[in-house]
Design an enzyme around this catalytic site. Structure first.
Site, PDB file in Angstrom:
ATOM      1  N   ASN A 110      40.857  33.206  40.290  1.00 49.33           N
ATOM      2  CA  ASN A 110      41.157  34.494  39.655  1.00 49.33           C
ATOM      3  C   ASN A 110      39.911  35.062  38.994  1.00 49.33           C
ATOM      4  O   ASN A 110      39.059  34.323  38.505  1.00 49.33           O
ATOM      5  CB  ASN A 110      42.310  34.356  38.654  1.00 49.33           C
ATOM      6  N   PHE A 114      40.716  39.176  31.477  1.00 47.97           N
ATOM      7  CA  PHE A 114      41.439  39.413  30.219  1.00 47.97           C
ATOM      8  C   PHE A 114      42.267  40.693  30.270  1.00 47.97           C
ATOM      9  O   PHE A 114      42.270  41.494  29.317  1.00 47.97           O
ATOM     10  CB  PHE A 114      40.470  39.488  29.030  1.00 47.97           C
ATOM     11  N   SER A 175      36.150  31.810  29.581  1.00 49.31           N
ATOM     12  CA  SER A 175      36.519  32.498  30.806  1.00 49.31           C
ATOM     13  C   SER A 175      35.254  32.895  31.556  1.00 49.31           C
ATOM     14  O   SER A 175      34.327  33.460  30.961  1.00 49.31           O
ATOM     15  CB  SER A 175      37.346  33.746  30.501  1.00 49.31           C
ATOM     16  N   ASN A 177      35.136  35.240  33.688  1.00 50.09           N
ATOM     17  CA  ASN A 177      35.379  36.581  34.217  1.00 50.09           C
ATOM     18  C   ASN A 177      35.029  37.712  33.255  1.00 50.09           C
ATOM     19  O   ASN A 177      35.254  38.880  33.563  1.00 50.09           O
ATOM     20  CB  ASN A 177      36.842  36.700  34.659  1.00 50.09           C
ATOM     21  N   THR A 178      34.519  37.380  32.082  1.00 47.51           N
ATOM     22  CA  THR A 178      33.982  38.362  31.146  1.00 47.51           C
ATOM     23  C   THR A 178      32.493  38.069  31.006  1.00 47.51           C
ATOM     24  O   THR A 178      32.131  37.027  30.455  1.00 47.51           O
ATOM     25  CB  THR A 178      34.675  38.279  29.770  1.00 47.51           C
ATOM     26  N   LYS A 215      38.627  26.758  23.298  1.00 49.44           N
ATOM     27  CA  LYS A 215      38.804  26.450  24.718  1.00 49.44           C
ATOM     28  C   LYS A 215      37.459  26.512  25.419  1.00 49.44           C
ATOM     29  O   LYS A 215      36.768  27.532  25.370  1.00 49.44           O
ATOM     30  CB  LYS A 215      39.783  27.434  25.358  1.00 49.44           C
ATOM     31  N   ASN A 244      39.055  25.407  30.715  1.00 49.57           N
ATOM     32  CA  ASN A 244      39.309  26.650  31.413  1.00 49.57           C
ATOM     33  C   ASN A 244      39.066  26.430  32.905  1.00 49.57           C
ATOM     34  O   ASN A 244      38.889  25.301  33.358  1.00 49.57           O
ATOM     35  CB  ASN A 244      38.383  27.750  30.860  1.00 49.57           C
TER      36      ASN A 244
END
Length: 355
Positions: A110, A114, A175, A177-178, A215, A244
């Site tokens: 994915n 967020f 994450s 993805n940021t 995390k 994560n």
């Protein structure tokens, strides 16, 4: 109880992953979906930082980003739920398609970014959820907005708004993805972040402060793991959520879409996330608690996480593949392993591989 889900499971698998997830959210939200929570074996009970849980299996962040399903998911049998990731402002996330199902590997990639309705919407949902007694704790996973000019301020704002509604808080700095978010795992920035978060929590003067977890990513090397554990101990936070999703792509992946950009979750994540959990547990010397997440799809997997040092465990990807029946199956299998090996409780088994 989950006959409806078994009937629609083929449809869910045929839909694109994000559409399947939204259909699942809609189905669970329906007033016609009324799961009846069964009693858990007493051996599964956990008491951690004053959090009383009937079992150690939780729903990982990412499933219920906007905190709209807390009561329903607890009723399905989870011992606790972790909602989010919640950011101060609502954001749509990255362009679609952004979720990819790797069926042969029982995995997902994915790059959602967020996507959520923001902390004010989450606050309203959590107030509604807490209007009645819940059968388990709620953790709130918080993050920074992608375009924020001051990410530390974002975490401060989120804690100030959401801490009064949280049984525990999770600071998501891992994450993939940021852009730039994982830089917060570096020592100097991590110190500033945790100091900011602990001050924000203390300023609320709550009767009971929610325990604070961080995390982390599964892609940390040994030196980075030592740094994170050391800073966590220094600031006396509750512990770490490990881990994560990963940006690594194991050689075992065979799906044609294996190189899509994003974080990989599911079965391929089990070994690296458990190895990092074991390493951090050893480094902590008993001064931190750990929530183990990554690749759990059976009671044996949950048990291995606990033996490696996890006091609590979470799943998400396996739930997406197998449906809600997996929850009670994992709990039953875990109880059998504990009894078979002579443990009297989950707590007795935590970190047994390192004793």
């Amino acid at each position: 109880m989950n006959l409806g889900f078994r009937l629609i499971q083929p449809l869910l698998r045929a839909l694109p992953p994000e559409d399947a997830h939204q259909l699942t959210i809609t189905a669970i939200s329906s007033p016609f979906f009324r799961p009846k929570r069964r009693s858990d074996p007493k051996i599964l009970a956990v008491n951690l930082y004053g959090l009383v849980l009937s079992n150690p299996l939780g729903l990982a962040a990412g499933f219920d980003k906007n905190a709209v399903l807390t009561r329903k998911m607890l009723s399905l049998g989870f011992g606790f739920v972790e909602v989010g990731t919640v950011t101060p402002l609502a954001q749509g996330g990255n362009p679609k398609p952004r979720v990819f199902r790797l069926a042969p590997e029982r995995a997902v990639i994915n790059r959602l970014g967020f996507n959520n309705r923001g902390m004010e919407a989450a606050t309203l949902s959590l107030i509604r959820a807490r209007s009645k007694i819940l059968p388990g704790p709620i953790g709130i996973n918080i993050g920074a907005n992608k375009d924020s000019p001051d990410r530390l301020r974002d975490y401060e704002l989120a804690i100030t708004r959401l801490a009064p509604l949280a049984d525990f808080l999770v600071i998501n700095i891992s994450s993939p993805n940021t852009p730039g978010l994982r830089d917060l795992q570096r020592e100097t920035l991590l110190r500033e972040l945790i100091a900011t978060c602990t001050r924000a929590r203390a300023s609320l003067k709550l009767e009971k402060q929610p325990p604070l977890f961080v995390k982390i990513a599964p892609d940390l090397d040994e030196g980075q793991a030592e740094t994170v554990v050391g800073v966590a101990i220094e600031f006396e936070i509750a512990g770490l959520v490990i881990t994560n999703t990963t940006t690594a792509r194991p050689d075992s992946l065979v799906s044609k879409i294996k190189n899509e950009v994003g974080g990989l979750s599911g079965k391929p994540l089990f070994e690296p996330s458990t190895a990092l959990l074991k390493k951090c547990f050893k480094l902590s010397g008993g001064k931190l608690s750990f929530i183990g997440v990554g690749g759990i799809s059976s009671g044996a997997d949950a048990y291995q996480k606990i033996l490696a040092g996890a006091s609590l465990v979470e799943l998400y990807t396996a739930l997406a593949f197998e449906g809600p029946d997996i929850i009670n199956r994992i709990k039953d299998e875990l109880a059998e392993f504990l009894v078979k090996d002579g443990f009297r409780s989950v707590g007795d088994a935590v970190g047994a591989l390192e004793r």
